[in-house]
Design a protein around this motif. Structure first.
Motif, mmCIF file in Angstrom:
data_model
loop_
_atom_site.group_PDB
_atom_site.id
_atom_site.type_symbol
_atom_site.label_atom_id
_atom_site.label_comp_id
_atom_site.label_asym_id
_atom_site.label_seq_id
_atom_site.Cartn_x
_atom_site.Cartn_y
_atom_site.Cartn_z
ATOM 1 N N ARG A 285 4.830 -5.243 -16.381
ATOM 2 C CA ARG A 285 5.076 -3.803 -16.446
ATOM 3 C C ARG A 285 6.299 -3.368 -15.624
ATOM 4 N N ILE A 286 6.906 -4.325 -14.928
ATOM 5 C CA ILE A 286 7.986 -4.010 -13.992
ATOM 6 C C ILE A 286 9.332 -4.457 -14.560
ATOM 7 N N ARG A 287 10.347 -3.641 -14.319
ATOM 8 C CA ARG A 287 11.709 -4.033 -14.676
ATOM 9 C C ARG A 287 12.351 -4.711 -13.471
ATOM 10 N N THR A 288 12.665 -5.977 -13.611
ATOM 11 C CA THR A 288 13.272 -6.719 -12.509
ATOM 12 C C THR A 288 13.985 -7.949 -13.046
ATOM 13 N N ASP A 289 14.997 -8.371 -12.322
ATOM 14 C CA ASP A 289 15.688 -9.613 -12.658
ATOM 15 C C ASP A 289 15.029 -10.820 -11.996
ATOM 16 N N LYS A 290 14.081 -10.560 -11.086
ATOM 17 C CA LYS A 290 13.387 -11.661 -10.412
ATOM 18 C C LYS A 290 12.505 -12.417 -11.406
ATOM 19 N N LYS A 291 12.309 -13.676 -11.127
ATOM 20 C CA LYS A 291 11.378 -14.486 -11.906
ATOM 21 C C LYS A 291 9.999 -14.428 -11.242
ATOM 22 N N LEU A 292 8.978 -14.709 -12.000
ATOM 23 C CA LEU A 292 7.635 -14.923 -11.464
ATOM 24 C C LEU A 292 7.297 -16.394 -11.668
ATOM 25 N N ILE A 293 7.133 -17.110 -10.580
ATOM 26 C CA ILE A 293 6.809 -18.528 -10.650
ATOM 27 C C ILE A 293 5.306 -18.706 -10.459
ATOM 28 N N ILE A 294 4.667 -19.294 -11.446
ATOM 29 C CA ILE A 294 3.240 -19.612 -11.395
ATOM 30 C C ILE A 294 3.132 -21.119 -11.173
ATOM 31 N N ALA A 295 2.886 -21.509 -9.928
ATOM 32 C CA ALA A 295 2.874 -22.928 -9.564
ATOM 33 C C ALA A 295 1.444 -23.364 -9.265
ATOM 34 N N GLY A 296 0.975 -24.347 -9.995
ATOM 35 C CA GLY A 296 -0.376 -24.853 -9.774
ATOM 36 C C GLY A 296 -0.948 -25.422 -11.054
ATOM 37 N N GLY A 297 -1.934 -26.292 -10.904
ATOM 38 C CA GLY A 297 -2.587 -26.895 -12.054
ATOM 39 C C GLY A 297 -3.991 -26.350 -12.231
ATOM 40 N N ALA A 298 -4.590 -26.643 -13.365
ATOM 41 C CA ALA A 298 -5.957 -26.214 -13.639
ATOM 42 C C ALA A 298 -6.941 -27.116 -12.894
ATOM 43 N N SER A 299 -8.133 -26.582 -12.636
ATOM 44 C CA SER A 299 -9.215 -27.353 -12.021
ATOM 45 C C SER A 299 -10.468 -27.125 -12.862
ATOM 46 N N LYS B 85 -5.360 -3.187 -3.757
ATOM 47 C CA LYS B 85 -6.777 -3.109 -4.059
ATOM 48 C C LYS B 85 -7.178 -4.238 -5.005
ATOM 49 N N LYS B 86 -8.179 -4.985 -4.594
ATOM 50 C CA LYS B 86 -8.666 -6.131 -5.372
ATOM 51 C C LYS B 86 -8.906 -5.755 -6.838
ATOM 52 N N SER B 87 -8.405 -6.571 -7.749
ATOM 53 C CA SER B 87 -8.624 -6.452 -9.201
ATOM 54 C C SER B 87 -7.934 -5.249 -9.827
ATOM 55 N N ASN B 88 -7.142 -4.512 -9.042
ATOM 56 C CA ASN B 88 -6.522 -3.276 -9.519
ATOM 57 C C ASN B 88 -5.075 -3.555 -9.933
ATOM 58 N N VAL B 89 -4.851 -3.697 -11.228
ATOM 59 C CA VAL B 89 -3.529 -4.056 -11.740
ATOM 60 C C VAL B 89 -2.517 -2.960 -11.444
ATOM 61 N N ARG B 90 -2.942 -1.712 -11.534
ATOM 62 C CA ARG B 90 -2.030 -0.603 -11.283
ATOM 63 C C ARG B 90 -1.539 -0.617 -9.831
ATOM 64 N N ASP B 91 -2.448 -0.828 -8.899
ATOM 65 C CA ASP B 91 -2.048 -0.866 -7.487
ATOM 66 C C ASP B 91 -1.167 -2.082 -7.210
ATOM 67 N N LEU B 92 -1.478 -3.201 -7.835
ATOM 68 C CA LEU B 92 -0.652 -4.395 -7.685
ATOM 69 C C LEU B 92 0.754 -4.140 -8.231
ATOM 70 N N GLU B 93 0.829 -3.489 -9.365
ATOM 71 C CA GLU B 93 2.139 -3.145 -9.941
ATOM 72 C C GLU B 93 2.956 -2.291 -8.980
ATOM 73 N N GLN B 94 2.315 -1.298 -8.376
ATOM 74 C CA GLN B 94 3.015 -0.414 -7.445
ATOM 75 C C GLN B 94 3.503 -1.164 -6.210
ATOM 76 N N LEU C 119 4.102 -4.427 -5.945
ATOM 77 C CA LEU C 119 5.187 -5.318 -6.357
ATOM 78 C C LEU C 119 6.502 -4.548 -6.433
ATOM 79 N N GLY C 120 6.451 -3.386 -7.073
ATOM 80 C CA GLY C 120 7.646 -2.559 -7.205
ATOM 81 C C GLY C 120 8.189 -2.124 -5.864
ATOM 82 N N MET C 121 7.306 -1.745 -4.946
ATOM 83 C CA MET C 121 7.721 -1.312 -3.613
ATOM 84 C C MET C 121 8.477 -2.421 -2.884
ATOM 85 N N LEU C 122 7.964 -3.661 -2.932
ATOM 86 C CA LEU C 122 8.624 -4.769 -2.245
ATOM 87 C C LEU C 122 9.922 -5.181 -2.938
#
Length: 390
Positions: A218-232, A315-324, A326-329
Motif C-alpha cells: 500500500r506504500i509508495r517507495t523505492d525501497k525493496k522488501l526483503i523476505i528472508a527465511g525458509g518454511a518450517s 498494533k498487533k495484526s493491524n495492517v493499517r497501523d503497520l502501514e502508517q 512503515l511510512g513514518m520510518l
C-alpha cells in the motif's frame, strides 16, 4: 555433571531459535566444566560430527521418523533412551513438545529441567490435535520438571498465574557481530546499503509476514522488501505469501539464508520489521538490533520487552497501523538513524550469552543439590524401619 540436551533439531544449525540457543549455551557450559551431550537430528545439522566432539560438546545422532507430526516426538523418545543409557545426570528438554516425555527420566530417578521457548500450541501451523498435544507439553513443563525455565518475563507471569509456579527467567542472548559491506547481496539481489526493509525469520503464520506484505503493497517507495527465511513445515503458507506479493518487483524472497549472506542482510538494512502474533523471545530481533538496526515490531510483550524505548511498535495484526508506521520510518530517516546509533550497545548489554550460560549452570547445580538432599531425607532406624529426618 553430565547434561543431556533434548528437543532441538541439532547443532550447529540455524533451523530456529531453539537450535541457536542450545548451541550457544552448550559451548559455554562445556567451557564451564559440564559434560554436555546434545542430541541431534542428522538431516537438520549444518555440519556432522560422527564420533567427534564439537567445541567441547558430544554430538549424538538418534533416529526419528521425519514427518511434520512425528519428527519431534520420535526423536525425543530415542534421545531420552540414549541419554539414560549414557548415564546423564540432568535431562534438559527444550520446548513444549519434547517436554511431554520428561516423565521418563524421572521414573529412573534423574533430574529434569525444561526450557519453555514459547507457547507452541498458539502457533498457526498446528491443527487441533497437535495443539492439544502441545498443551499437554505445557502441563508437563510445570509438573514433571524439577525446574522450569522461561525465556521471557511474560511467560514467567503466565506460569505463575496459571500454575502457581515460580519459574526461572533465562532469556536468549546475542553476540557482537562484524558489520559487512553489501557484496554478496549486491551480486545476488542488486541491493546496496539502506536499499531495503528486512524481515528475517521462519516463514510461518505466527510471524505475521502476510501483514507486512499487505502493508508494504500500500506504500509508495523505492525501497525493496526483503523476505528472508525458509518454511518450517509450512510450505502452503509460503506459497500464499508469494501469491500475496504477486508481481510486485520490490518484494524479494531469498529463501533460507546463513553465514555471509545473513550478515550482509542484517548489516545493510534500512530497518528491520518483525510483525509476529506469537513469540517466545525472538533471536532474529536480538540479532537485528545487535547489528545496529532500527526495528519495527508488533506490540506483543515479548517484542516490546526486547526493544524497550529503542525502537518502534505497531498494533498487533493491524495492517493499517503497520502501514502508517512503515511510512513514518520511510519518511523520517533521522528517526531511523537515531535508533541505529543506540540499538547495538543497548541489546548487547541486555542479552549476553556468557551470563545466560552461567545462569543455566546455576540451575543445574541447584537441581542436582536438591536431588542429593532428597536422597538423604530417609535413613534406616536400628529396627529396619524408615523414618523421615526433620
Amino acid at each position: 555433571m553430565k547434561i543431556a540436551m533434548i528437543g532441538q533439531k541439532g547443532i550447529p544449525s540455524r533451523a530456529g531459535g531453539i537450535e541457536i540457543h542450545v548451541g550457544e549455551i552448550s559451548e559455554r557450559l562445556a567451557f564451564l566444566g559440564c559434560d554436555v551431550e546434545v542430541y541431534c537430528r542428522r538431516d537438520y545439522c549444518d555440519r556432522r560430527f560422527d564420533g567427534e566432539s564439537y567445541k567441547g560438546i558430544i554430538i549424538k545422532y538418534t533416529p526419528y521418523i521425519r514427518s511434520k507430526h512425528l519428527d519431534t516426538i520420535t526423536h525425543t523418545f530415542t534421545s531420552t533412551i540414549s541419554a539414560l543409557l549414557s548415564h546423564c545426570d540432568i535431562f534438559h528438554y527444550h520446548a513444549l513438545g519434547p517436554s511431554t516425555l520428561a516423565f521418563i527420566p524421572r521414573l529412573f530417578g534423574k533430574r529434569v529441567v525444561c526450557t519453555v521457548h514459547g507457547l507452541d500450541w498458539q502457533r498457526g501451523k498446528w491443527g487441533k490435535l497437535a495443539s492439544l498435544y502441545l498443551k499437554l507439553g505445557e502441563y508437563a513443563t510445570a509438573r514433571f520438571s524439577h525446574k522450569t525455565i522461561n525465556v521471557s518475563k511474560n511467560l514467567v507471569n503466565y506460569y505463575r498465574e496459571k500454575y502457581g509456579l515460580e519459574t526461572g527467567y533465562i532469556p536468549n542472548g546475542v553476540e557482537r557481530p562484524d558489520l559487512m559491506k553489501p557484496m554478496l547481496i549486491k551480486e545476488k539481489y542488486g541491493l546496496d546499503k539502506d536499499d531495503y526493509i528486512l524481515f528475517l525469520a521462519r516463514l510461518v503464520p505466527e510471524k505475521g509476514v502476510h501483514y507486512l506484505i499487505d502493508a508494504f503493497g500500500r506504500i509508495r517507495t523505492d525501497k525493496k522488501l526483503i523476505i528472508a527465511g525458509g518454511a518450517s513445515h509450512s510450505e502452503k503458507y509460503e506459497n500464499e505469501l508469494r501469491l500475496l506479493a504477486g508481481s510486485n518487483e520490490n518484494i524479494i524472497f531469498t529463501g533460507f539464508v546463513r553465514d555471509l549472506e545473513l550478515a550482509e542482510l542484517y548489516s545493510n538494512a534500512y530497518f528491520y520489521v518483525l510483525p509476529s502474533d506469537v513469540e517466545g523471545l525472538p533471536i532474529s530481533l536480538l540479532e537485528a538490533m545487535s547489528y545496529g538496526n532500527c526495528c519495527l515490531v508488533s506490540d506483543i510483550t515479548e517484542n516490546t520487552d526486547v526493544i524497550g524505548s529503542i525502537g518502534y511498535s505497531f498494533k498487533k495484526s493491524n495492517v493499517r497501523d503497520l502501514e502508517q508506521k512503515l511510512g513514518m520510518l520511510l519518511e523520517n530517516k533521522s528517526r531511523v538513524l537515531k535508533v541505529k546509533g543506540l540499538a547495538g550497545q543497548y541489546i548487547l548489554n541486555k542479552y549476553n550469552w556468557d551470563q545466560i550460560a552461567v545462569s543455566t549452570k546455576h540451575v543445574y547445580t541447584a537441581v542436582a543439590e536438591s536431588g542429593k538432599k532428597t536422597s538423604k531425607k530417609w535413613r534406616m532406624k536400628d529396627d529396619g524401619k524408615r523414618q523421615t529426618l526433620n
